[in-house]
Write a protein that holds these residues in place. Structure first.
Motif, mmCIF file in Angstrom:
data_model
loop_
_atom_site.group_PDB
_atom_site.id
_atom_site.type_symbol
_atom_site.label_atom_id
_atom_site.label_comp_id
_atom_site.label_asym_id
_atom_site.label_seq_id
_atom_site.Cartn_x
_atom_site.Cartn_y
_atom_site.Cartn_z
ATOM 1 N N ASP A 76 17.445 -1.785 -12.633
ATOM 2 C CA ASP A 76 18.595 -1.309 -13.402
ATOM 3 C C ASP A 76 19.867 -2.100 -13.120
ATOM 4 N N ILE A 77 19.803 -3.049 -12.185
ATOM 5 C CA ILE A 77 20.967 -3.889 -11.883
ATOM 6 C C ILE A 77 21.015 -5.013 -12.910
ATOM 7 N N THR A 78 22.065 -5.043 -13.706
ATOM 8 C CA THR A 78 22.134 -5.988 -14.826
ATOM 9 C C THR A 78 22.471 -7.410 -14.406
ATOM 10 N N ASP A 79 23.127 -7.581 -13.264
ATOM 11 C CA ASP A 79 23.480 -8.917 -12.788
ATOM 12 C C ASP A 79 22.276 -9.512 -12.051
ATOM 13 N N PRO A 80 21.693 -10.587 -12.526
ATOM 14 C CA PRO A 80 20.482 -11.132 -11.907
ATOM 15 C C PRO A 80 20.720 -11.656 -10.484
ATOM 16 N N ASP A 81 21.921 -12.166 -10.204
ATOM 17 C CA ASP A 81 22.209 -12.665 -8.861
ATOM 18 C C ASP A 81 22.240 -11.524 -7.855
ATOM 19 N N ARG A 82 22.855 -10.406 -8.233
ATOM 20 C CA ARG A 82 22.900 -9.245 -7.330
ATOM 21 C C ARG A 82 21.491 -8.717 -7.080
ATOM 22 N N ALA A 83 20.727 -8.605 -8.131
ATOM 23 C CA ALA A 83 19.353 -8.122 -7.989
ATOM 24 C C ALA A 83 18.533 -9.057 -7.097
ATOM 25 N N ALA A 84 18.757 -10.367 -7.251
ATOM 26 C CA ALA A 84 18.020 -11.350 -6.455
ATOM 27 C C ALA A 84 18.352 -11.234 -4.973
ATOM 28 N N ARG A 85 19.621 -10.994 -4.658
ATOM 29 C CA ARG A 85 20.017 -10.898 -3.247
ATOM 30 C C ARG A 85 19.399 -9.658 -2.584
ATOM 31 N N ILE A 86 19.330 -8.569 -3.337
ATOM 32 C CA ILE A 86 18.682 -7.364 -2.809
ATOM 33 C C ILE A 86 17.200 -7.635 -2.590
ATOM 34 N N GLY A 87 16.586 -8.333 -3.535
ATOM 35 C CA GLY A 87 15.175 -8.700 -3.394
ATOM 36 C C GLY A 87 14.932 -9.646 -2.241
ATOM 37 N N ASP A 88 15.847 -10.592 -2.040
ATOM 38 C CA ASP A 88 15.723 -11.533 -0.915
ATOM 39 C C ASP A 88 15.691 -10.796 0.417
ATOM 40 N N LEU A 89 16.606 -9.839 0.580
ATOM 41 C CA LEU A 89 16.675 -9.105 1.847
ATOM 42 C C LEU A 89 15.377 -8.352 2.101
ATOM 43 N N GLU A 90 14.852 -7.694 1.079
ATOM 44 C CA GLU A 90 13.600 -6.959 1.238
ATOM 45 C C GLU A 90 12.447 -7.915 1.589
ATOM 46 N N ARG A 91 12.410 -9.056 0.919
ATOM 47 C CA ARG A 91 11.323 -10.021 1.142
ATOM 48 C C ARG A 91 11.365 -10.580 2.562
ATOM 49 N N TYR A 92 12.548 -10.958 3.021
ATOM 50 C CA TYR A 92 12.675 -11.516 4.366
ATOM 51 C C TYR A 92 12.395 -10.475 5.444
ATOM 52 N N CYS A 93 12.843 -9.257 5.212
ATOM 53 C CA CYS A 93 12.578 -8.205 6.196
ATOM 54 C C CYS A 93 11.071 -7.962 6.325
ATOM 55 N N LYS A 94 10.393 -7.970 5.194
ATOM 56 C CA LYS A 94 8.936 -7.777 5.215
ATOM 57 C C LYS A 94 8.246 -8.943 5.911
ATOM 58 N N LYS A 95 8.710 -10.145 5.639
ATOM 59 C CA LYS A 95 8.099 -11.337 6.224
ATOM 60 C C LYS A 95 8.212 -11.337 7.742
ATOM 61 N N TRP A 96 9.371 -10.939 8.259
ATOM 62 C CA TRP A 96 9.619 -11.041 9.698
ATOM 63 C C TRP A 96 9.435 -9.719 10.446
ATOM 64 N N GLY A 97 9.037 -8.659 9.766
ATOM 65 C CA GLY A 97 8.813 -7.376 10.436
ATOM 66 C C GLY A 97 10.101 -6.682 10.830
ATOM 67 N N ILE A 98 11.150 -6.881 10.040
ATOM 68 C CA ILE A 98 12.455 -6.277 10.301
ATOM 69 C C ILE A 98 12.535 -4.928 9.596
ATOM 70 N N TYR A 99 13.129 -3.968 10.258
ATOM 71 C CA TYR A 99 13.265 -2.635 9.677
ATOM 72 C C TYR A 99 14.190 -2.711 8.469
#
Length: 472
Positions: A76-99
């Motif tokens: 629902d976030i219309t700005d693609p850059d904002r949505a991408a940054r939220i996705g980046d954080l989730e992806r990196y946290c999953k990759k490195w086992g970060i809470y």
């Protein structure tokens, strides 16, 4: 033994070594928080240099800056850059086992609300984040500060090179009057010290007024340390602190709790400890405070008048005041209570906690908002608790918009902005030029003062509004 401050004690307990050439200390870091607005730089650095995350279980990711106040779904976030940054954080946290406290996690919220709320923030810890308002965590007796581009180094090493800062103690004495809040106290402190008065310092807040504050109020005071130029704010832990932390998800349990409690009790500053600077304020005669300019220093009691630059002798300061008046669309000599507003925002890591919402709801109940008003709780848990108490319905009945948790209009980078030349009464922490949107005009104030402004459509002394209210 030489008497030591709480900062001295925490620093020494975390100091691994000292570089004699630079006089910098290598400090062990207990916790690092990562937000969606800047963490991708840290992870990029980590991977480009071929490092791994040293201690992922001590790192926490919170997508708060770009989160929408209207939805918990990234789609629902219309700005693609904002949505991408939220996705980046989730992806990196999953990759490195970060809470990771994702958008749909019931514990998600603003980083500086989540840390204390979950019991991650604890007395005696060193807590870091790329966000400047990391000083908030000092309300629980942690040494906490923002580190900007150094997050990558902490990810790789769980350590930080840091030169020890000077120390200031601000003692607030006396009993505050009804409706005088923690926000009024800290705005008064910042206006006294100045926007750069604490530069190069940590600030310890002390005195009977400070120790009488709840933990939520202490977090508000420490949050705005940075607005006085300070690097970190801290309040010594006491029984109020211990009661707040006991039983929280990430707080110590069982025998570990008993052991750490003894350590916490030894943290307060020793009698006779010396500070580089001492400042004392009296809370007895404090009024509700409201900012009028473009720094938190430019703050006045609600009974005050807009200053006249002509009477200021210092040329640089005079020019600064003239620019602030021009940007804010104000004239010298205006009464603060005559300033009309266009909208209201209640939320942020300064004033988006449950106590803040309760206080605002008390003022709003039975009234109708005269201007658009947005409420965004500091976390999903705060939102749920507020709804369980019926606070959301009070706000909705008054015509307020009830939003989702996140930084929202405080940072103006998530879809919630103040229009050009529009005036917002805001419980956030910064009133810089363009902070809440290009050309926005921000007046910082407490939740009860923001609620009063929403009802009347102008800056209002909440004490006058509530004279006949039985609930106050």
């Amino acid at each position: 033994m030489t008497p030591r401050t709480i900062v001295d004690k925490i620093w020494k307990d975390h100091e691994i070594l000292v570089d004699p050439a630079s006089e910098e200390s290598l400090l062990y870091v207990d916790n690092l928080f990562l937000t969606d607005s800047s963490s991708f730089h840290a992870f990029d650095q980590l991977e480009k240099e071929g490092f791994t995350v040293r201690r992922p279980k001590q790192i926490f990711g919170v997508p708060d800056h770009f989160a929408s106040s209207m939805s918990r779904k990234v789609l629902d976030i219309t700005d693609p850059d904002r949505a991408a940054r939220i996705g980046d954080l989730e992806r990196y946290c999953k990759k490195w086992g970060i809470y990771h406290f994702g958008l749909e996690d019931p514990r998600m919220g603003i980083t500086h609300v989540v840390g204390p709320e979950q019991g991650i923030t604890q007395p005696g810890k060193i807590v870091l984040c790329g966000d400047s308002h990391t000083s908030t965590h000092g309300g629980l007796g942690a040494l906490a500060f923002g580190i900007g581009g150094q997050s990558g180094h902490v990810l790789a090493t769980q350590c930080l090179w840091q030169k020890k800062l000077k120390q200031m103690r601000v003692t607030v004495a006396g009993k505050r009057q009804p409706l005088i809040t923690a926000k009024d106290i800290v705005l008064s402190i910042v206006s006294t010290i100045g926007a750069g008065g604490a530069f190069g310092h940590t600030i310890e807040y002390a005195g009977e007024t400070i120790t009488s504050l709840s933990v939520e109020e202490r977090l508000t005071v420490c949050n705005m340390t940075i607005e006085a130029g300070g690097r970190a704010g801290i309040i010594a832990p006491d029984q109020t602190t211990f009661d707040y932390l006991n039983g929280r998800e990430f707080a110590p349990k069982g025998m570990t709790w008993n052991k750490v409690l003894e350590y916490w009790k030894g943290l307060p500053t020793d009698p006779g400890a010396v500070f580089d600077t001492e400042i004392t304020l009296d809370a007895e005669n404090l009024e509700p405070m409201v900012s009028w300019g473009n720094t938190a220093e430019e703050t006045l009691p609600i009974s005050g008048f807009i200053p006249d630059p002509k009477v200021v002798e210092d040329a640089d300061r005079r020019d600064s005041l003239i620019r602030a008046l021009d940007y804010m669309g104000l004239n010298p000599g205006m009464k603060m209570i005559d300033i009309e507003i266009d909208q209201v925002f209640i939320g942020s890591c300064t004033n988006g906690r449950l106590e803040d919402l309760r206080a605002a709801a008390q003022i709003v109940k039975g009234y109708q908002a005269a201007v658009p008003a947005l409420i965004t709780p500091g976390s999903n848990l705060v939102r749920a608790a507020a709804e369980a108490e019926g606070l959301d319905q009070i706000f909705k009945d008054a015509g307020f918009k009830w939003g989702e948790a996140g930084c929202s209009m405080c940072v103006g980078m998530n879809g919630d902005v103040v229009g050009a030349n529009k005036r917002c009464a805001s419980t956030s922490n910064r009133n810089f030029v363009g902070r809440q949107g290009a050309g926005s005009r921000t007046h910082l104030l407490s939740p009860v003062m923001a609620a009063a402004a929403a009802i009347t459509g102008r800056l209002t002394d909440v004490r006058e509004l509530t004279k006949n209210m039985e609930c106050i």
